[in-house]
Design an enzyme around this catalytic site. Structure first.
Site, PDB file in Angstrom:
ATOM      1  N   LYS A 113       2.721  -5.531   7.938  1.00 21.90           N
ATOM      2  CA  LYS A 113       1.532  -5.265   7.400  1.00 21.90           C
ATOM      3  C   LYS A 113       0.377  -6.351   7.741  1.00 21.90           C
ATOM      4  CE  LYS A 113       2.400  -1.539   4.243  1.00 21.90           C
ATOM      5  NZ  LYS A 113       3.312  -1.232   2.998  1.00 21.90           N
ATOM      6  N   LYS A 196       8.935   5.505   9.855  1.00 22.78           N
ATOM      7  CA  LYS A 196       9.042   6.197   8.936  1.00 22.78           C
ATOM      8  C   LYS A 196       7.844   7.290   8.728  1.00 22.78           C
ATOM      9  CE  LYS A 196       7.595   3.021   5.208  1.00 22.78           C
ATOM     10  NZ  LYS A 196       7.625   3.466   3.666  1.00 22.78           N
ATOM     11  N   LYS A 199       2.151   6.893   4.239  1.00 26.44           N
ATOM     12  CA  LYS A 199       0.980   7.212   3.839  1.00 26.44           C
ATOM     13  C   LYS A 199      -0.232   6.758   4.640  1.00 26.44           C
ATOM     14  CE  LYS A 199       1.774   6.780  -0.836  1.00 26.44           C
ATOM     15  NZ  LYS A 199       2.199   5.079  -0.524  1.00 26.44           N
TER      16      LYS A 199
END
Ligand code: AQP
Length: 332
Positions: A113, A196, A199
């Protein structure tokens, strides 16, 4: 020993099939196997990726509705919002003070991230796993059901619990166990079977939202990436075919069959034909959940009352444990 489950989801965007199968559905299957279940909507974690947290209020209520609509009874269990219980952040601070930076630097989610420019990453993102450890340990949870991607954070939680216990010289915290369910542990993106379902993926077509209507679900499955080969008769034939494997796996889950059996049943068939069956199975499973979610969201007062009931219990448990923690730390 009392067995207590704690788990949660970040209200960062559209709650999707991966969150449902990897998290909520496996929680539902455990409800009768443990003494106490706490399910949190971790809104403070959402702020660690601020760009995803714009619709915090709406997303928080939608996740609460998803929990209940999927079968978590809010009266028997405790559903609450993280920021309604101040003990999470208090305990996270104590954990920050005994957690080496090296442990946090090794977290793969931080590396993913934060991207290349780690110096520009926010402190909250870096210390996120210490807050997650506090989310779990503030209730002395014994089991934490998570998807494969969160396993490393639960392992860190165990290390932090041990570090704290060593620091104060008393066994204040248990060592919680991650619970990872095999076949649903990682649901992949519909656009790229090596990533994966998430969102934060910019493409809505990469995931199925729990609030998608039937037509949208059918369209997304029709457009899902596959390859030109027909369906193999056995699992070995799915090697290096991640998109094919993901779709067949979803069908196996929705029809309560094994992946092996799905391969046998569809051997030699084309994905265009298989996708129609998968869409029907997905709509049949998710349709009733969506309808129930919409019903719950239409009555915000009742939804907020369920959350209040959950946070009352969470605050009572958290308050007692934090008193013990402050005493162990020799605070006045
Ligand atoms: N694709 C997935 N397959 C299986 N489980 C999944 N989970 C998330 N994606 C999948 C599980 O859902 C729970 C809550 O996740 P989260 O929202 O708190 O954080 P996340 O793992 O970062 O979820 P997303 O959807 O990928 O969100 P963004 O894009 O905001 O980071 C966890 O138990 C997780 O394992």
């Amino acid at each position: 020993m009392t067995t207590r489950i704690l788990s949660g989801i970040r209200p960062t965007g559209h709650i999707h099939l991966g969150n449902y199968l990897g998290a909520i559905r496996s929680w539902v299957s455990m409800l009768n196997q443990v003494d106490e279940c706490l399910f949190c909507i971790v809104d403070q974690h959402a702020l660690t990726t601020a760009e995803d947290a714009k619709d915090l209020r709406k997303n928080t209520l939608t996740i609460a509705a998803a929990y209940i609509a999927s079968g978590i009874d809010p009266i028997k269990n405790h559903i609450f919002v993280q920021s309604h219980v101040p003990y999470h952040t208090e305990l996270a601070w104590y954990f920050n003070c005994i957690t080496p930076m090296g442990w946090l630097s090794r977290m793969t989610q931080f590396k993913d991230k934060a991207g290349k420019n780690k110096d520009q990453a926010m402190t909250g993102l870096f210390v996120y796993p210490a807050l997650m450890a506090a989310d779990i340990l503030v209730y002395k949870a014994t089991h934490v059901p998570v998807g494969e991607d969160q396993k490393q954070h639960v392992e860190l939680t165990r290390d932090i619990a041990q570090a704290f216990n060593n620091y104060v010289g008393a066994p204040v915290f248990p060592h919680p166990e991650p619970i990872i369910k095999g076949e649903t542990a990682r649901i992949m993106s519909l656009r790229d079977g090596t990533k994966k379902m998430s969102k934060s993926d910019p493409s809505d077509y990469s995931r199925i939202h729990l609030l998608d209507d039937n037509e949208t679900i059918q369209l997304k499955i029709r457009k899902a990436k596959t390859d030109a080969e027909p369906i193999p008769g056995e699992i070995d034939g799915l090697q290096n075919r991640p998109e094919a494997r993901n779709l067949l796996n979803l069908y196996a889950i929705f029809t309560s069959t094994s992946l092996e059996k799905v391969c046998q049943d569809f051997e030699g068939k084309l994905f265009s034909e298989f996708k129609l069956k998968l869409a029907d199975a997905t709509v049949a499973h998710l349709g009733p959940i969506r309808e129930k979610m919409l019903e719950l969201l239409a009555d915000e007062t009742s939804l907020l009352q369920y959350l209040k009931k959950g946070s009352d219990t969470a605050n009572a448990v958290g308050s007692a444990h934090l008193k013990e923690v402050r005493q162990a730390l020799n605070m006045v």
